[in-house]
Design an enzyme around this catalytic site. Structure first.
Site, PDB file in Angstrom:
ATOM      1  N   LYS A   1     -55.775  38.259  13.905  1.00 11.84           N
ATOM      2  CA  LYS A   1     -54.482  37.994  14.515  1.00 11.84           C
ATOM      3  C   LYS A   1     -53.992  38.504  13.795  1.00 11.84           C
ATOM      4  O   LYS A   1     -54.105  39.520  13.055  1.00 11.84           O
ATOM      5  CB  LYS A   1     -53.662  36.412  13.014  1.00 11.84           C
ATOM      6  CG  LYS A   1     -54.395  36.360  12.168  1.00 11.84           C
ATOM      7  CD  LYS A   1     -52.403  36.572  11.784  1.00 11.84           C
ATOM      8  CE  LYS A   1     -52.387  37.813   9.249  1.00 11.84           C
ATOM      9  NZ  LYS A   1     -51.425  38.492   9.383  1.00 11.84           N
TER      10      LYS A   1
ATOM     11  N   VAL B   1     -61.364  44.997   6.280  1.00 11.37           N
ATOM     12  CA  VAL B   1     -60.451  43.795   4.667  1.00 11.37           C
ATOM     13  C   VAL B   1     -59.228  44.223   4.520  1.00 11.37           C
ATOM     14  O   VAL B   1     -59.300  45.346   4.625  1.00 11.37           O
ATOM     15  CB  VAL B   1     -61.770  44.731   3.869  1.00 11.37           C
ATOM     16  CG1 VAL B   1     -61.867  43.239   2.402  1.00 11.37           C
ATOM     17  CG2 VAL B   1     -63.469  43.532   4.718  1.00 11.37           C
TER      18      VAL B   1
ATOM     19  N   GLY C   1     -54.000  43.124   6.529  1.00 14.26           N
ATOM     20  CA  GLY C   1     -53.261  42.291   7.320  1.00 14.26           C
ATOM     21  C   GLY C   1     -53.586  41.722   8.510  1.00 14.26           C
ATOM     22  O   GLY C   1     -52.631  40.812   9.090  1.00 14.26           O
TER      23      GLY C   1
ATOM     24  N   ALA D   1     -55.939  38.857   8.118  1.00 13.08           N
ATOM     25  CA  ALA D   1     -56.620  37.423   8.588  1.00 13.08           C
ATOM     26  C   ALA D   1     -57.927  37.017   8.197  1.00 13.08           C
ATOM     27  O   ALA D   1     -57.998  35.866   8.929  1.00 13.08           O
ATOM     28  CB  ALA D   1     -55.579  36.636   8.785  1.00 13.08           C
ATOM     29  N   GLY D   2     -58.830  38.174   7.836  1.00 12.02           N
ATOM     30  CA  GLY D   2     -60.235  38.744   8.433  1.00 12.02           C
ATOM     31  C   GLY D   2     -60.766  37.286   7.268  1.00 12.02           C
ATOM     32  O   GLY D   2     -61.480  36.373   7.863  1.00 12.02           O
TER      33      GLY D   2
ATOM     34  N   SER E   1     -59.645  34.593   6.449  1.00  7.57           N
ATOM     35  CA  SER E   1     -58.754  33.714   5.827  1.00  7.57           C
ATOM     36  C   SER E   1     -59.421  33.070   7.450  1.00  7.57           C
ATOM     37  O   SER E   1     -60.302  31.303   7.857  1.00  7.57           O
ATOM     38  CB  SER E   1     -57.541  33.542   6.363  1.00  7.57           C
ATOM     39  OG  SER E   1     -56.820  33.795   5.402  1.00  7.57           O
TER      40      SER E   1
ATOM     41  N   ASP F   1     -52.578  30.826   4.938  1.00  7.77           N
ATOM     42  CA  ASP F   1     -53.065  31.174   6.908  1.00  7.77           C
ATOM     43  C   ASP F   1     -54.684  29.926   7.687  1.00  7.77           C
ATOM     44  O   ASP F   1     -54.775  30.945   8.510  1.00  7.77           O
ATOM     45  CB  ASP F   1     -53.448  32.373   6.433  1.00  7.77           C
ATOM     46  CG  ASP F   1     -52.961  33.468   6.813  1.00  7.77           C
ATOM     47  OD1 ASP F   1     -51.501  33.181   6.320  1.00  7.77           O
ATOM     48  OD2 ASP F   1     -52.743  33.980   6.337  1.00  7.77           O
TER      49      ASP F   1
HETATM   50  P1  ATP Z   1     -53.800  38.453   5.530  1.00  2.84           P
HETATM   51  O1  ATP Z   1     -53.417  38.675   6.212  1.00  2.84           O
HETATM   52  O2  ATP Z   1     -54.452  36.908   5.297  1.00  2.84           O
HETATM   53  O3  ATP Z   1     -53.375  38.873   4.382  1.00  2.84           O
HETATM   54  P2  ATP Z   1     -55.913  40.373   4.747  1.00  2.84           P
HETATM   55  O4  ATP Z   1     -56.292  40.371   6.208  1.00  2.84           O
HETATM   56  O5  ATP Z   1     -54.701  41.593   4.101  1.00  2.84           O
HETATM   57  O6  ATP Z   1     -55.596  39.120   4.724  1.00  2.84           O
HETATM   58  P3  ATP Z   1     -58.196  39.822   4.208  1.00  2.84           P
HETATM   59  O7  ATP Z   1     -58.905  40.816   5.132  1.00  2.84           O
HETATM   60  O8  ATP Z   1     -58.673  38.829   4.279  1.00  2.84           O
HETATM   61  O9  ATP Z   1     -57.306  40.526   3.628  1.00  2.84           O
HETATM   62  O10 ATP Z   1     -59.159  40.256   2.313  1.00  2.84           O
HETATM   63  C1  ATP Z   1     -58.093  40.122   1.756  1.00  2.84           C
HETATM   64  C2  ATP Z   1     -59.255  39.770   0.426  1.00  2.84           C
HETATM   65  O11 ATP Z   1     -60.279  38.663  -0.030  1.00  2.84           O
HETATM   66  C3  ATP Z   1     -59.948  41.227  -0.082  1.00  2.84           C
HETATM   67  O12 ATP Z   1     -59.544  41.852  -1.148  1.00  2.84           O
HETATM   68  C4  ATP Z   1     -61.970  40.501   0.459  1.00  2.84           C
HETATM   69  O13 ATP Z   1     -62.643  40.950  -1.279  1.00  2.84           O
HETATM   70  C5  ATP Z   1     -61.827  38.897  -0.417  1.00  2.84           C
HETATM   71  N1  ATP Z   1     -62.293  38.555   0.424  1.00  2.84           N
HETATM   72  C6  ATP Z   1     -62.806  37.058   0.425  1.00  2.84           C
HETATM   73  N2  ATP Z   1     -63.887  36.492   1.259  1.00  2.84           N
HETATM   74  C7  ATP Z   1     -63.708  37.120   2.196  1.00  2.84           C
HETATM   75  C8  ATP Z   1     -63.546  37.335   3.610  1.00  2.84           C
HETATM   76  N3  ATP Z   1     -64.929  36.537   4.260  1.00  2.84           N
HETATM   77  N4  ATP Z   1     -63.590  39.293   4.104  1.00  2.84           N
HETATM   78  C9  ATP Z   1     -62.730  39.689   4.532  1.00  2.84           C
HETATM   79  N5  ATP Z   1     -62.517  39.672   2.298  1.00  2.84           N
HETATM   80  C10 ATP Z   1     -62.611  38.584   1.867  1.00  2.84           C
END
Ligand code: ATP
Length: 293
Positions: free
Chosen positions: A11, A99, A102, A104-105, A107, A140
């Site tokens: 997203k 990862v 931002g 939401a991977g 989630s 999220d």
């Molecule tokens: P958001 O946009 O919801 O704040 P994000 O995109 O910034 O999320 P994610 O990629 O969801 O962040 O990863 C955040 C943390 O979650 C990482 O430190 C990672 O190790 C952990 N994590 C746990 N499961 C997963 C997964 N399936 N995919 C990615 N990260 C994961």
């Protein structure tokens, strides 16, 4: 063994405001999220067993934990617990979403596992019940169950769909930088000592314009807003540069997604978006072409 395959889309935040600091430690937010056709593939298989066992294999990212720290595993565990079932669950993940960017991977992966399991168990949970499991797992994840365009409030878990049909493309770019969500919130707290609503007023006007344009199936480029930009971009030289390059190359708008460090630019045609995507890759960014869906 029954198997279901789900797509876990990333997203972007078209609008993100932080309105308050709550007593439970969360921040009260108001955000408009839009899903993009770029994401992970999640395949889930289940087999009845006397004790629950959940395995996860990941292709495409060797640093991601595959145990209970992974949100996909936590989602499967909570689903079985709430269903009062025991089963062997095998999850296979093709990880493409960067990862901690931002996007939401995590989630989105968790939501895909919940959707897959609910299909495998014949829609055991109603929408409301599945939403409750999602909200318990993360802020999220309710949104990620459905994707598309939605307003999310509370800590992000109170979702209202926005019916819009945009014909737009995003280029998502990331430099070699890291921003953890808690660090971004701390930077925001330092920048704005208290959230009494005064900071939000700048966003609110933009929100109204954005919402009205979405209802007309348009995206008012000047109304995109992300309160984290002021707190995070000064420490992210690469993201600042990527944002500037997207605008220089003709994006109608460019903005940081979530708490960063990814930034996205909006383009009217797939051709332009692809051109800029390849250009930014040539300049050393990780860049992804993504249609808004
Ligand atoms: P958001 O946009 O919801 O704040 P994000 O995109 O910034 O999320 P994610 O990629 O969801 O962040 O990863 C955040 C943390 O979650 C990482 O430190 C990672 O190790 C952990 N994590 C746990 N499961 C997963 C997964 N399936 N995919 C990615 N990260 C994961």
């Amino acid at each position: 063994m029954k198997t279901v395959k789900e797509r876990a889309n990333a997203k972007i935040n078209l609008y993100l405001d932080v309105l308050s600091k709550r007593e439970d430690g969360f921040h009260g937010i108001k955000t408009v999220m839009h899903s993009v056709e770029f994401g992970d593939d999640i395949t889930v298989s289940v087999e009845p067993s006397r004790e629950s066992a959940i395995t996860l294999s990941v292709v495409g990212n060797k640093f991601l934990p595959t145990d209970g720290r992974n949100l996909a595993v936590r989602a499967a565990r909570l689903f079985l617990e709430r269903a009062g079932l025991t089963a062997t669950v095998n999850i296979r993940m093709v990880k493409r979403i960067p990862v901690a960017a931002g996007l939401a991977g995590g989630s989105s992966d968790a939501a895909a596992v919940l959707r897959a399991l609910n299909k495998l168990y014949g829609r055991l949970f109603s929408h409301t019940a599945l939403n409750a499991i999602a909200a318990e797992l993360g802020s999220d994840i309710v949104y990620c169950l459905y994707g598309r365009c939605a307003l999310c409030e509370g800590r992000g878990e109170i979702m209202t769909k926005i019916r819009t049909s945009l014909n737009a493309y995003a280029v998502i770019a990331i430099a070699n930088e890291r921003v953890s969500t808690p660090v971004a919130y701390r930077a925001l707290d330092e920048l704005y000592h208290d959230f009494d609503g005064s900071v939000a007023s700048l966003g609110e006007e933009k929100y109204k314009r954005l919402y009205n344009s979405l209802l007309e199936n348009k995206l008012d480029a000047d109304s995109l807003y992300n309160i984290f930009e002021g707190a995070v971009l000064p420490t992210c030289e690469g993201a600042t540069r990527a944002r500037a390059r997207l605008l220089e190359e003709g994006a109608s708008a460019a903005m940081m997604s979530g708490s960063g460090p990814s930034v996205f630019g909006i383009f009217d045609t797939a051709q332009e978006a692809r051109r800029v995507c390849f250009l930014l890759r040539g300049e050393g960014f990780r860049a992804y072409f993504a249609k808004l869906v």
